[in-house]
Design an enzyme around this catalytic site. Structure first.
Site, PDB file in Angstrom:
ATOM      1  N   PRO A 101       3.775  -1.348   2.702  1.00 34.82           N
ATOM      2  CA  PRO A 101       2.759  -0.485   2.103  1.00 34.82           C
ATOM      3  C   PRO A 101       1.630  -1.298   1.491  1.00 34.82           C
ATOM      4  CG  PRO A 101       4.947   0.288   1.551  1.00 34.82           C
ATOM      5  CD  PRO A 101       5.129  -1.015   2.263  1.00 34.82           C
ATOM      6  N   CYS A 102       0.398  -0.843   1.721  1.00 37.32           N
ATOM      7  CA  CYS A 102      -0.768  -1.659   1.394  1.00 37.32           C
ATOM      8  C   CYS A 102      -1.439  -1.268   0.080  1.00 37.32           C
ATOM      9  CB  CYS A 102      -1.790  -1.557   2.514  1.00 37.32           C
ATOM     10  SG  CYS A 102      -2.358   0.133   2.834  1.00 37.32           S
ATOM     11  N   GLN A 103      -0.942  -0.248  -0.613  1.00 33.47           N
ATOM     12  CA  GLN A 103      -1.648   0.248  -1.791  1.00 33.47           C
ATOM     13  C   GLN A 103      -1.854  -0.838  -2.851  1.00 33.47           C
ATOM     14  OE1 GLN A 103       0.847   1.739  -0.275  1.00 33.47           O
ATOM     15  NE2 GLN A 103       0.423   3.905   0.032  1.00 33.47           N
TER      16      GLN A 103
END
Length: 412
Positions: free
Chosen positions: A120-122
Site C-alpha cells: 500500500p502506497c498511502q
C-alpha cells in the site's frame, strides 16, 4: 513462468501477467472484498477457454457465484485456494510463506520465476507526508517493503516487479526508504532498473504516474522501459456507450449498452460482443453539490477552465478552508486524451471525479472509473461500492501491467 503476487488488491497487476500466460501460484491480500474480486477474476481466466458460458451466466445473474463454483469445482478449487486472505506483518509472515510452499508443492512446481506486487502506497504519498514525523515513523506501512524482501530471500525468484507511488523515491522516516530497499535487494543478488511511468503511455486513458522497479539476476541484462503506445482517443471514448444515470440510479446488476462500441474499447478489448454493463451505479448527491458540478462542467466545456473552490459563489461554499485543496471539485474532462489520476479517495466522495455530461451532473461510477483504469467490462468488482472504488483506485491499470509482463516474458 510461475509468479507469486503480493499485496494483490483487486488484481490489476495480476491481470496483466495472466494475459501473458504467467501462472500465479499464490496471491496475498488483506482485504476480504478485494480477495473476492480476485477470486472471481481467476475463475474467468480458468473458464474462458472452454466454459465461458458459465462465467457469463454468473455476470448475468442467472446463477450465483456459489453455483458457478459448485458446477466447476474440480477446475476452480486450486485458483480459489491460491488466494491467501491475510495481512502481511511480522506475526503472519512465516505462516504465509508456509502456505505458499504448500501451494507450490500441490502444483508440483520446482522453482518460482518471479514475485510481483507493491505494498500500500498511502504512507509514501503526498497526503501521507503531511502527517507529523513521529506518526510517519510509527506507521507500519512505511516498512512493508521489508516483508517483500523476506519473500525474495525465501523464494529466490529470477525477477521481481515492485510497483509504488513516485513518493517512495524520496520517502524517509528514520531511514531513507528507497536507498535501503536498493541496498537490500543487491545483497540478495539482484540488479534493479526503475522508472517513473505514465499510464497513458500504455494506451490507458488516464495520466497515472507510478514507480516501477524491475529486479533481475543477470548483471549484463537491463530492463528497457521504452513504452509508448500511440493514443488517438479521448476520455469520451470510454464513457459514451454507458447508460446515463441521475444520482442514486443504477446498481451492480447487468444492463444493456446504449451506444455502439467505440474503436478504443474494441482495440483494447475493454468491451467485447459478449459483454454487458455491470458495477454501474451512481452515488447520491445533494442539490448544493450538483449545482457546483454544473458550474464546474460548464466552465470546462465552454472555456476549458478549472474552477477553484474559492471562486465558487459564496452561497455554494460550505467548507471553511479556502486556502488549500482548492481543486476539490474537478471534472473528468471528456475531450482530453486522458483523465487525471483515478484514486481510492473515490470511495469517500466523488467531487474530484465529476462526469463531463452536465445533464447527469454526478460523479463517475465504479464501471466508469474501472474503464479509465483499463479494466475490461467483464471484470466484476465484488463487495460494497465503497470497497469497489478502493479496489479500482489502488490498482495497476491492466494494460500497463500487460505490457510490462510481455516485456519481462521476452527479455528477463
Amino acid at each position: 513462468m510461475n509468479v507469486i503476487d503480493l499485496f494483490s488488491g483487486g488484481g490489476g497487476l495480476t491481470e496483466g501477467f495472466l494475459r501473458q500466460g504467467f501462472n500465479t501460484v499464490a496471491h496475498v491480500e488483506m482485504d476480504t472484498h478485494a480477495c473476492s474480486t480476485l477470486r472471481t477474476r481467476l475463475f474467468y481466466h480458468i473458464l474462458k477457454e472452454n466454459k465461458i458460458d458459465d462465467y457469463y451466466a454468473y455476470l448475468n445473474e442467472e446463477i450465483t457465484l456459489g453455483q458457478l463454483f459448485e458446477d466447476n469445482c474440480e477446475i476452480l478449487n486450486l485458483p480459489a485456494s491460491s488466494i491467501i486472505n491475510q495481512e502481511i506483518d511480522s506475526d503472519s509472515e512465516k505462516n504465509i510463506i508456509k502456505q505458499i510452499k504448500e501451494l507450490i508443492a500441490i502444483q508440483d512446481i520446482s522453482h518460482i520465476d518471479g514475485i510481483i506486487g507493491g505494498p500500500p502506497c498511502q504512507a509514501y504519498s503526498c497526503a501521507g507526508r503531511g502527517r507529523a514525523y513521529e506518526n510517519m515513523k510509527k506507521d507500519p506501512r512505511n516498512y512493508l517493503y521489508k516483508h517483500y524482501l523476506s519473500f525474495l530471500k525465501e523464494f529466490n525468484p529470477d525477477f521481481f516487479v515492485f510497483e509504488n507511488v513516485p513518493g517512495m523515491l524520496s520517502a524517509k522516516t528514520d531511514i531513507e526508504i528507497f536507498p535501503d530497499f536498493e541496498r537490500n535487494v543487491k545483497k540478495l543478488g539482484y540488479n534493479i532498473d526503475y522508472e517513473l511511468l505514465y499510464a497513458n503511455k500504455f494506451k490507458v486513458l488516464q495520466k497515472r504516474k507510478r514507480l516501477i522497479i524491475i529486479g533481475h539476476k543477470d548483471s549484463k541484462n537491463y530492463f528497457d522501459f521504452s513504452f509508448d503506445k500511440k493514443n488517438n482517443f479521448e476520455v469520451w471514448d470510454v464513457l459514451n456507450d454507458l447508460p446515463k444515470l441521475n444520482p442514486g440510479e443504477g446498481n451492480d446488476s447487468p444492463v444493456a449498452y446504449t451506444n455502439k462500441i467505440s474503436r478504443y474499447l474494441k482495440e483494447t478489448n475493454i468491451r467485447t460482443k459478449r459483454d454487458i454493463v455491470i458495477n454501474h451505479a451512481a452515488r447520491n448527491h445533494n442539490a448544493n453539490d450538483r449545482e457546483i458540478y454544473r458550474l464546474v462542467i460548464k466552465a470546462w466545456n465552454n472555456n476549458h477552465q478549472r474552477i477553484k473552490y474559492d471562486e465558487l459563489p459564496k452561497e455554494l461554499t460550505t467548507h471553511k478552508n479556502k486556502k488549500s485543496f482548492l481543486d476539490r471539485f474537478k471534472i473528468v474532462a471528456g475531450d482530453l486524451p486522458y483523465s487525471h489520476t483515478i484514486m481510492a479517495h473515490l470511495s469517500k466522495d466523488g467531487h474530484y471525479f465529476i462526469h463531463p455530461d452536465i445533464g447527469q451532473a454526478r460523479s463517475i461510477t465504479v464501471r466508469e472509473a474501472a474503464r479509465l483504469q483499463s479494466f475490461p467490462d467483464n471484470y466484476k468488482f465484488e463487495g460494497p461500492r465503497t470497497s469497489q472504488f478502493k479496489q479500482v483506485g489502488n490498482a495497476v491499470p491492466p494494460l500497463m501491467a500487460e505490457s510490462i509482463a510481455e516485456k519481462i516474458k521476452n527479455n528477463v
